[in-house]
Design a protein around this motif. Structure first.
Motif, PDB file in Angstrom:
ATOM      1  N   LEU A 177       1.304  -1.025  -0.336  1.00 51.89           N
ATOM      2  CA  LEU A 177       0.049  -0.159  -0.368  1.00 51.89           C
ATOM      3  C   LEU A 177       0.908   1.182   0.564  1.00 51.89           C
ATOM      4  O   LEU A 177       2.127   0.993   0.906  1.00 51.89           O
ATOM      5  N   GLU A 178       0.840   2.223  -1.174  1.00 57.84           N
ATOM      6  CA  GLU A 178       1.360   4.234  -1.021  1.00 57.84           C
ATOM      7  C   GLU A 178       0.346   4.519  -0.502  1.00 57.84           C
ATOM      8  O   GLU A 178      -1.233   4.437  -1.040  1.00 57.84           O
ATOM      9  N   ILE A 179       0.267   5.318   0.128  1.00 63.33           N
ATOM     10  CA  ILE A 179      -0.661   6.592   0.516  1.00 63.33           C
ATOM     11  C   ILE A 179      -0.436   8.573  -0.515  1.00 63.33           C
ATOM     12  O   ILE A 179       0.999   8.505   0.089  1.00 63.33           O
ATOM     13  N   VAL A 180      -0.948   8.223  -1.377  1.00 60.67           N
ATOM     14  CA  VAL A 180      -0.780   9.654  -1.664  1.00 60.67           C
ATOM     15  C   VAL A 180      -2.168  10.433  -2.101  1.00 60.67           C
ATOM     16  O   VAL A 180      -3.142  10.012  -1.681  1.00 60.67           O
ATOM     17  N   THR A 181      -1.706  11.924  -1.835  1.00 64.72           N
ATOM     18  CA  THR A 181      -2.729  13.252  -2.257  1.00 64.72           C
ATOM     19  C   THR A 181      -3.286  13.219  -3.812  1.00 64.72           C
ATOM     20  O   THR A 181      -2.544  12.074  -4.908  1.00 64.72           O
ATOM     21  N   VAL A 182      -4.538  13.135  -4.168  1.00 64.18           N
ATOM     22  CA  VAL A 182      -5.443  13.003  -4.838  1.00 64.18           C
ATOM     23  C   VAL A 182      -4.195  14.702  -6.297  1.00 64.18           C
ATOM     24  O   VAL A 182      -4.704  13.964  -7.045  1.00 64.18           O
ATOM     25  N   GLY A 183      -3.584  15.357  -5.700  1.00 67.28           N
ATOM     26  CA  GLY A 183      -3.356  16.532  -6.673  1.00 67.28           C
ATOM     27  C   GLY A 183      -2.018  15.581  -7.042  1.00 67.28           C
ATOM     28  O   GLY A 183      -1.055  15.356  -8.205  1.00 67.28           O
ATOM     29  N   GLU A 184      -1.031  14.559  -6.130  1.00 70.34           N
ATOM     30  CA  GLU A 184      -0.517  13.510  -6.608  1.00 70.34           C
ATOM     31  C   GLU A 184      -0.995  12.519  -7.858  1.00 70.34           C
ATOM     32  O   GLU A 184      -0.205  12.002  -9.239  1.00 70.34           O
ATOM     33  N   LEU A 185      -1.877  11.834  -7.380  1.00 67.37           N
ATOM     34  CA  LEU A 185      -2.804  11.019  -9.110  1.00 67.37           C
ATOM     35  C   LEU A 185      -3.036  11.832  -9.967  1.00 67.37           C
ATOM     36  O   LEU A 185      -2.401  11.313 -11.091  1.00 67.37           O
ATOM     37  N   ASP A 186      -3.218  12.858 -10.114  1.00 72.41           N
ATOM     38  CA  ASP A 186      -3.119  13.384 -10.981  1.00 72.41           C
ATOM     39  C   ASP A 186      -1.994  14.003 -12.003  1.00 72.41           C
ATOM     40  O   ASP A 186      -1.944  14.256 -13.098  1.00 72.41           O
ATOM     41  N   GLU A 187      -1.260  14.026 -10.854  1.00 70.92           N
ATOM     42  CA  GLU A 187      -0.125  14.739 -11.381  1.00 70.92           C
ATOM     43  C   GLU A 187       1.021  13.165 -12.035  1.00 70.92           C
ATOM     44  O   GLU A 187       1.823  12.915 -13.801  1.00 70.92           O
ATOM     45  N   GLN A 188       0.490  11.772 -11.850  1.00 76.90           N
ATOM     46  CA  GLN A 188       0.839  10.883 -12.246  1.00 76.90           C
ATOM     47  C   GLN A 188       0.272  10.479 -13.549  1.00 76.90           C
ATOM     48  O   GLN A 188       0.682   9.213 -13.945  1.00 76.90           O
ATOM     49  N   GLN A 189      -0.655  11.046 -13.956  1.00 73.63           N
ATOM     50  CA  GLN A 189      -2.079  10.736 -15.237  1.00 73.63           C
ATOM     51  C   GLN A 189      -1.229  11.387 -16.159  1.00 73.63           C
ATOM     52  O   GLN A 189      -0.474  12.394 -16.791  1.00 73.63           O
TER      53      GLN A 189
END
Length: 80
Positions: free
Chosen positions: A68-80
């Motif tokens: 498990l890794e927990i990130v902010t949704v902002g980091e998710l947006d950056e990964q896309q």
């Protein structure tokens, strides 16, 4: 909202919604996980969590020993 007599629920007020059953709050966290018994190391699934449900969702996954890794949704947006 309805479409052809089918209730589609309330319109989304935010881009990311918590994955906890019944919760419609905005998600602030992305929980990136995989089940090592069925997923290859490069495959990760994503659950979204609001502040209130972050710990309960993370505990569910951790109790099963899922990576498990927990990130902010902002980091998710950056990964896309």
């Amino acid at each position: 909202m309805t479409l052809g007599g089918i209730n589609l629920g309330a319109p989304m007020e935010h881009r990311h919604t918590c994955s906890r059953a019944g919760c419609r709050d905005a998600a602030a966290w992305g929980l990136l996980w995989r089940n090592p018994k069925i997923h290859t190391p490069d495959r990760r699934k994503t659950w979204l969590a609001c502040d209130e449900h972050r710990e309960v969702l993370a505990s569910f996954l951790s109790d099963r020993s899922f990576p498990l890794e927990i990130v902010t949704v902002g980091e998710l947006d950056e990964q896309q």
